[in-house]
Design a protein around this motif. Structure first.
Motif, PDB file in Angstrom:
ATOM      1  N   ASN A   1       0.829  -1.144   0.156  1.00 39.63           N
ATOM      2  CA  ASN A   1      -0.092   0.109  -0.091  1.00 39.63           C
ATOM      3  C   ASN A   1       0.882   1.227   0.012  1.00 39.63           C
ATOM      4  O   ASN A   1       0.145   2.449  -0.130  1.00 39.63           O
ATOM      5  N   ALA A   2       2.222   1.164  -0.251  1.00 38.72           N
ATOM      6  CA  ALA A   2       3.148   2.321  -0.288  1.00 38.72           C
ATOM      7  C   ALA A   2       2.852   3.107  -1.097  1.00 38.72           C
ATOM      8  O   ALA A   2       3.129   4.361  -1.350  1.00 38.72           O
ATOM      9  N   VAL A   3       2.051   2.577  -2.417  1.00 40.01           N
ATOM     10  CA  VAL A   3       1.996   3.485  -3.579  1.00 40.01           C
ATOM     11  C   VAL A   3       0.969   4.677  -3.202  1.00 40.01           C
ATOM     12  O   VAL A   3       0.766   5.507  -3.952  1.00 40.01           O
ATOM     13  N   TYR A   4       0.060   4.398  -2.234  1.00 43.33           N
ATOM     14  CA  TYR A   4      -1.150   5.527  -1.971  1.00 43.33           C
ATOM     15  C   TYR A   4      -0.256   6.598  -1.636  1.00 43.33           C
ATOM     16  O   TYR A   4      -0.895   7.575  -1.994  1.00 43.33           O
ATOM     17  N   ALA A   5       1.033   6.638  -1.268  1.00 46.33           N
ATOM     18  CA  ALA A   5       1.593   8.005  -0.855  1.00 46.33           C
ATOM     19  C   ALA A   5       2.289   8.658  -1.950  1.00 46.33           C
ATOM     20  O   ALA A   5       2.665   9.657  -1.709  1.00 46.33           O
ATOM     21  N   ASP A   6       2.193   8.153  -3.160  1.00 45.17           N
ATOM     22  CA  ASP A   6       2.378   8.785  -4.568  1.00 45.17           C
ATOM     23  C   ASP A   6       1.426   9.480  -5.102  1.00 45.17           C
ATOM     24  O   ASP A   6       0.476   8.932  -5.722  1.00 45.17           O
ATOM     25  N   ARG A   7       1.471  10.970  -4.931  1.00 47.16           N
ATOM     26  CA  ARG A   7       0.172  11.821  -5.201  1.00 47.16           C
ATOM     27  C   ARG A   7       0.051  11.672  -6.836  1.00 47.16           C
ATOM     28  O   ARG A   7      -0.901  11.666  -7.284  1.00 47.16           O
ATOM     29  N   GLU A   8       1.130  11.674  -7.563  1.00 44.47           N
ATOM     30  CA  GLU A   8       1.126  11.830  -8.971  1.00 44.47           C
ATOM     31  C   GLU A   8       0.302  10.512  -9.279  1.00 44.47           C
ATOM     32  O   GLU A   8      -0.716  10.318 -10.294  1.00 44.47           O
ATOM     33  N   GLU A   9       0.511   9.294  -8.718  1.00 45.40           N
ATOM     34  CA  GLU A   9       0.120   8.179  -9.470  1.00 45.40           C
ATOM     35  C   GLU A   9      -1.422   7.939  -8.934  1.00 45.40           C
ATOM     36  O   GLU A   9      -2.474   7.685  -9.481  1.00 45.40           O
ATOM     37  N   MET A  10      -1.614   8.700  -7.401  1.00 41.54           N
ATOM     38  CA  MET A  10      -3.054   8.731  -7.331  1.00 41.54           C
ATOM     39  C   MET A  10      -4.065   9.739  -7.941  1.00 41.54           C
ATOM     40  O   MET A  10      -5.158   9.048  -8.251  1.00 41.54           O
ATOM     41  N   ASP A  11      -3.436  10.636  -8.393  1.00 41.91           N
ATOM     42  CA  ASP A  11      -4.372  11.586  -8.934  1.00 41.91           C
ATOM     43  C   ASP A  11      -4.510  11.071 -10.677  1.00 41.91           C
ATOM     44  O   ASP A  11      -5.681  11.673 -11.176  1.00 41.91           O
ATOM     45  N   ARG A  12      -3.858  10.109 -11.051  1.00 44.79           N
ATOM     46  CA  ARG A  12      -4.380   9.430 -12.390  1.00 44.79           C
ATOM     47  C   ARG A  12      -5.036   8.203 -12.113  1.00 44.79           C
ATOM     48  O   ARG A  12      -5.346   7.520 -13.065  1.00 44.79           O
ATOM     49  N   THR A  13      -5.122   7.860 -10.959  1.00 44.08           N
ATOM     50  CA  THR A  13      -5.925   6.511 -10.618  1.00 44.08           C
ATOM     51  C   THR A  13      -7.298   6.895 -10.753  1.00 44.08           C
ATOM     52  O   THR A  13      -7.889   7.755  -9.686  1.00 44.08           O
ATOM     53  N   ASP A  14      -8.077   6.202 -11.482  1.00 45.67           N
ATOM     54  CA  ASP A  14      -9.711   6.148 -11.248  1.00 45.67           C
ATOM     55  C   ASP A  14     -10.350   5.278 -10.381  1.00 45.67           C
ATOM     56  O   ASP A  14     -11.390   5.724  -9.720  1.00 45.67           O
ATOM     57  N   LEU A  15      -9.774   4.141 -10.052  1.00 49.98           N
ATOM     58  CA  LEU A  15     -10.282   3.094  -9.092  1.00 49.98           C
ATOM     59  C   LEU A  15      -9.312   2.488  -8.486  1.00 49.98           C
ATOM     60  O   LEU A  15      -8.282   2.074  -9.274  1.00 49.98           O
ATOM     61  N   ILE A  16      -9.558   2.511  -7.191  1.00 46.14           N
ATOM     62  CA  ILE A  16      -8.745   1.674  -6.406  1.00 46.14           C
ATOM     63  C   ILE A  16      -9.357   0.364  -6.100  1.00 46.14           C
ATOM     64  O   ILE A  16     -10.469   0.380  -5.377  1.00 46.14           O
ATOM     65  N   VAL A  17      -8.921  -0.777  -6.280  1.00 46.41           N
ATOM     66  CA  VAL A  17      -9.395  -2.155  -5.730  1.00 46.41           C
ATOM     67  C   VAL A  17      -8.556  -2.750  -4.773  1.00 46.41           C
ATOM     68  O   VAL A  17      -7.404  -3.206  -5.265  1.00 46.41           O
ATOM     69  N   GLN A  18      -8.949  -2.670  -3.536  1.00 44.33           N
ATOM     70  CA  GLN A  18      -8.080  -3.280  -2.397  1.00 44.33           C
ATOM     71  C   GLN A  18      -8.536  -4.490  -1.755  1.00 44.33           C
ATOM     72  O   GLN A  18      -9.698  -4.806  -1.491  1.00 44.33           O
ATOM     73  N   CYS A  19      -7.319  -5.362  -1.544  1.00 44.59           N
ATOM     74  CA  CYS A  19      -7.514  -6.613  -1.031  1.00 44.59           C
ATOM     75  C   CYS A  19      -6.576  -6.731  -0.225  1.00 44.59           C
ATOM     76  O   CYS A  19      -5.498  -7.650  -0.280  1.00 44.59           O
ATOM     77  N   VAL A  20      -6.566  -6.196   1.032  1.00 45.67           N
ATOM     78  CA  VAL A  20      -5.370  -6.273   2.244  1.00 45.67           C
ATOM     79  C   VAL A  20      -6.126  -6.480   3.337  1.00 45.67           C
ATOM     80  O   VAL A  20      -6.653  -5.674   3.892  1.00 45.67           O
ATOM     81  N   THR A  21      -5.873  -7.769   3.966  1.00 43.62           N
ATOM     82  CA  THR A  21      -6.479  -8.128   5.195  1.00 43.62           C
ATOM     83  C   THR A  21      -5.617  -7.932   6.406  1.00 43.62           C
ATOM     84  O   THR A  21      -4.278  -8.594   6.278  1.00 43.62           O
ATOM     85  N   MET A  22      -5.945  -7.669   7.699  1.00 44.41           N
ATOM     86  CA  MET A  22      -5.192  -7.701   8.770  1.00 44.41           C
ATOM     87  C   MET A  22      -3.472  -7.119   8.490  1.00 44.41           C
ATOM     88  O   MET A  22      -2.940  -7.902   8.971  1.00 44.41           O
ATOM     89  N   SER A  23      -3.650  -5.943   8.107  1.00 41.14           N
ATOM     90  CA  SER A  23      -2.265  -5.420   7.803  1.00 41.14           C
ATOM     91  C   SER A  23      -2.195  -4.026   8.409  1.00 41.14           C
ATOM     92  O   SER A  23      -2.772  -3.652   9.478  1.00 41.14           O
ATOM     93  N   GLU A  24      -1.162  -3.278   8.147  1.00 35.66           N
ATOM     94  CA  GLU A  24      -0.791  -1.987   8.733  1.00 35.66           C
ATOM     95  C   GLU A  24      -0.620  -1.048   7.591  1.00 35.66           C
ATOM     96  O   GLU A  24      -0.175  -1.267   6.522  1.00 35.66           O
ATOM     97  N   ILE A  25      -0.629   0.210   7.985  1.00 34.70           N
ATOM     98  CA  ILE A  25      -0.621   1.336   6.717  1.00 34.70           C
ATOM     99  C   ILE A  25       0.421   2.419   7.380  1.00 34.70           C
ATOM    100  O   ILE A  25      -0.069   2.861   8.683  1.00 34.70           O
TER     101      ILE A  25
END
Length: 239
Positions: free
Chosen positions: A46-70
């Motif tokens: 999930n470190a990619v979430y910190a990439d503002r440029e990548e997030m701004d060009r992403t239309d949809l996030i599909v997350q499948c991460v269970t019992m983790s940390e961020i």
């Protein structure tokens, strides 16, 4: 002269507890996303979430991460992306039990898994099937008018029945009811959301609690709801 519509961008983020088969489960939906006009990027962190440029060009996030940390940086990036219009979708523990220690994440999602009631103690054998119950997913009146649930009738599953804590900001499209059993400590039936949507800033959030295993994800109703939920959550060209 005709122009080809621009393809949207989907980011699949998967990981955490391997019991939910995050790789195999998300791989089931990648062809659907590609056929629906998305270019798909897959990340195992999930470190990619910190990439503002990548997030701004992403239309949809599909997350499948269970019992983790961020990390604080990744969480801020995720929340900010949704507030700016990036859609967020997921199922089961991959979205409703991702980061238990983050109250800000729980507020974004609008629900947190707390338990899946087990079978009678005399029927338990020590495996995951001890938590598999036969239960009904009941479409709400709102759900019957929503594009995600259109044509989907109440249906029954034998799998983990999620009990979630939620708030009133959710638009609940389907529920499930936990009955009173003599071997459980609660004293009346408890109805909790099974499918919901949530508006957050300019973004949309979609959550379906069924999805513990690959066979559950192959169920026609479950798969239909998840596929439609991803499309509904995505940012569109008009936004």
């Amino acid at each position: 002269m005709t122009t080809t519509p621009a393809r949207r961008r989907a980011l699949v983020v998967r990981g955490g507890w391997d019991g939910h088969k995050p790789v195999e489960a998300t791989d089931m939906f990648v062809p659907f996303l590609e056929d629906s006009g998305f270019d798909v990027r897959i990340e195992d962190s999930n470190a990619v979430y910190a990439d503002r440029e990548e997030m701004d060009r992403t239309d949809l996030i599909v997350q499948c991460v269970t019992m983790s940390e961020i990390s604080p940086e990744a969480l801020a990036g995720l929340i900010g992306a949704v507030e700016r219009g990036t859609g967020l979708a997921g199922w089961h523990g991959g979205i409703a039990d991702s980061y238990r220690n983050s109250s800000d994440y729980l507020q974004l999602i609008g629900g947190q898994f707390v338990t899946h009631p087990a079978r009678h103690p005399d029927q338990r054998e020590g495996g995951e099937a001890d938590n598999f119950l036969c239960y009904t997913v009941d479409v709400t009146d709102l759900g019957r008018t929503h594009e995600i649930m259109s044509g989907v009738e109440d249906f029954t599953l034998r799998t983990e029945q999620y009990w979630v804590l939620t708030d009133d900001l959710n638009d609940v499209l389907a529920t499930t009811t936990h009955p009173v059993q003599p071997y459980h400590p609660w004293h009346r039936p408890v109805t909790t959301p099974a499918v919901w949507t949530r508006a957050w800033g300019k973004g949309r959030v979609f959550v379906a609690t069924p999805g513990h295993s690959l066979p559950v994800l192959r169920d026609t109703s479950v798969r239909t709801i998840i596929e439609r939920g991803m499309l509904w959550a995505s940012r569109t060209a008009s936004e």
